[in-house]
Design an enzyme around this catalytic site. Structure first.
Site, short mmCIF file in Angstrom:
data_model
loop_
_atom_site.label_atom_id
_atom_site.label_comp_id
_atom_site.label_asym_id
_atom_site.label_seq_id
_atom_site.Cartn_x
_atom_site.Cartn_y
_atom_site.Cartn_z
N GLY A 357 45.90 36.93 44.41
CA GLY A 357 46.87 37.10 45.48
C GLY A 357 46.45 36.40 46.75
CB SER A 358 48.20 35.13 49.50
OG SER A 358 48.45 34.16 48.51
CG ASP A 482 34.21 37.81 42.02
OD1 ASP A 482 33.47 36.84 41.74
OD2 ASP A 482 35.36 37.67 42.46
#
Length: 558
Positions: A357-358, A482
């Site tokens: 997503g952004s 991550d």
């Protein structure tokens, strides 16, 4: 198609122009009967087959235009009978075989273009006996082999020589300097070897030289900066040494030297390494010894300081974990509220783009709180799973070095499509990747500066504290999966916060190694740890701090 009766037209016919039509088929062989022909223009059609050999009967012919067709087979040797021809165009066909040496008998030829065909074999020396060639000799984009004959120096009046994109080899002949009228020289895309001959220094009128994609070597000769060059391309060769800084080399937009890994110096815009002399090497050796001694002393001091700072942060961490993350109810937001807060999710408010997503900067509520809104791209595979994983993770953790979530939104937009978003506390100082690498970005307006040594140590400790909390102090063990510089964010005080738990994984304390292996490979390529199941409980805080500080100091001095 042209009728075969074409050869029955009047022998007095001087002009035959049928260019830029849709005429196809073969050129009638009887065309050689039109012995008074001066101009024969048949270009821009769809002619196929061979060029009739009786075309050599047109001994009064001055201009022959057969380009941009689909002609094949070999060029007829009878072309040498056209003793008065000045321009011959055969480019962009499918002509094969060798270039007939008989063309050398065309003693009035000003321009010859054989480019974009399937011609092979060596370049005949007889071509360079045509002293009248003054406009252009273009043999580009064929399959010509061998060397460029030294007889090329006979073309003293030639303005353009293009032999690019063939299979030519050997050295550039020094006789090329005898072409005193040469303005454009294209030799790129071949296998020329050796150095650029110094004899080219006499080519004062040359404007463009392209020698790219060859096997040229040696230093770039200094005489090139004294020529009146408007463009120079030496890219993808094996040149070495210092790049000149004057003449054409003073403007980065007029030269290309990429693909030459052993070049140095030049103007600053070329971003080449400095040239190392013998004196510089000696000075660097002494400097390296001094730096090594200094580093050993500083490492001892920093190692001691790091132990104290680390345990101080660890005590502060224990105090923070006692506070409840859910001490007040979450703010309820809708798609419309987030749309308004971010200016309609405009590009002006875009501060980052991730895998799922952004992220947008927004002003939420009547109080005008600045927040970061992560909008999930549900079209991406795994985006919904990432949303629920992040919600599940962030509702169970609370630490000063973790990005705080304000609320979440799971709704539909105005088109009835599913809409999911997360609202975080805004981090005004960007992420660690930008600070380390000084990256140019279109997303933020933060002025990036270099991090000093103390800031680097504090960031490392902040991240270590966050991971120590996730791995040992949570109600359930959390593996981030991550961790990378772009997921480490800074607040106003440059305190580091670990974020983006879209790939996070919950593990029970009693999870054995076989069960933990089900996590699989997760994270970003380049930051994924080795495939060792014991690393699932690895804490950054457990790294041997002396070793860590040696690495840190090395990076600092680099």
């Amino acid at each position: 198609m042209l009728p075969n009766v074409l050869g029955n037209l009047s022998v007095q016919l001087e002009l035959f122009i049928i260019s830029h039509n849709l005429i196809f088929g073969e050129i009638p062989s009887g065309i050689g009967n039109l012995i008074s022909m001066i101009h024969l223009w048949m270009h821009g059609n769809k002619f196929t087959g061979t060029i009739p050999s009786d075309i050599g009967n047109l001994q009064k012919l001055q201009r022959l235009f057969l380009h941009n067709n689909k002609l094949s087979a070999m060029l007829p040797i009878t072309l040498g009978n056209l003793s008065l021809v000045s321009d011959m165009h055969f480019e962009n066909n499918r002509l094969q075989g060798t270039i007939p040496s008989s063309i050398g008998k065309c003693k009035n030829l000003n321009l010859l273009n054989l480019s974009q065909n399937n011609l092979s074999g060596p370049i005949p020396k007889q071509l360079f006996a045509i002293s009248t060639l003054s406009i252009s000799l273009n043999l580009a984009q064929n399959f010509l082999i061998g060397s460029l004959p030294s007889e090329v120096g006979n073309l003293v009046h030639l303005a353009e020589l293009d032999i690019s994109k063939n299979k030519l080899s050997g050295e550039i002949p020094s006789s090329l300097s005898s072409c005193t009228s040469l303005e454009y020289l294209h030799m790129e895309g071949n296998s020329f070897q050796g150095v650029i001959p110094t004899s080219l220094s006499s080519s004062r009128g040359i404007q463009v030289i392209d020698l790219s994609r060859n096997k040229l070597s040696g230093q770039i000769p200094n005489f090139l900066d004294k020529l009146s060059l408007m463009n120079l391309n030496l890219s993808f060769n094996d040149f070495e040494g210092e790049v000149p800084t004057k003449g054409v080399f003073a403007n980065a937009s007029t030269i290309s030297i990429v693909g030459n890994k052993r070049l140095c110096g030049g103007i600053s815009k070329l971003k080449l390494p400095r040239c190392v002399t013998k004196e510089n090497k000696k000075m660097k050796w002494h400097l390296a010894i001094k730096i090594l001694i200094s580093m050993v002393c500083v490492i001892l001091v920093v190692t001691t300081m790091s132990f104290f700072i680390f345990y101080w942060h660890k005590n502060r961490k224990k105090e923070n974990t006692s506070r409840s993350y859910l001490r007040k109810s979450l703010l309820k937001v809708s798609h419309q509220m987030l749309l308004k807060a971010t200016g309609g999710f405009s590009l002006a408010n875009l501060i980052g783009v991730g895998s799922f997503g952004s992220v947008y900067k927004g002003i939420l509520g009547e109080e005008g709180s600045i927040v970061a809104v992560k909008v999930l791209n549900l079209q991406r595979r795994g985006a919904s799973r990432s949303f629920f994983s992040e919600c599940e993770t962030l509702k169970n953790i609370c630490h000063r070095n973790l990005v705080k979530i304000i609320t979440s939104c799971s709704s539909v937009d105005f088109h009835g499509n599913d809409f999911k978003a997360l609202v975080y506390e805004f981090m005004p100082n960007g992420n660690l990747e930008n600070w380390l690498h000084n990256l140019e970005t279109d997303f933020g307006q933060v002025e990036i500066q270099n991090l000093n040594l103390l800031q680097r140590i504090n960031i490392a400790i902040d991240v270590a504290c966050a991971l120590d909390y996730l791995h040992h102090c949570c109600p359930m063990l959390v593996v981030h999966c991550d961790l990378k510089p772009s997921n480490i964010l800074f607040d106003n005080d440059m305190t580091a916060h670990v974020g983006d738990f879209g790939l996070a994984k919950f593990l029970l304390e009693q999870t054995d190694l076989k069960q933990s292996s089900s996590i699989g490979i997760r994270g970003t390529i380049g930051y994924t740890p080795p495939g060792n199941n014991n690393l699932l409980k690895f804490s950054f805080a457990n790294i041997c701090l002396p070793t860590f500080n040696i690495i840190l100091m090395g990076l600092y001095y680099l």
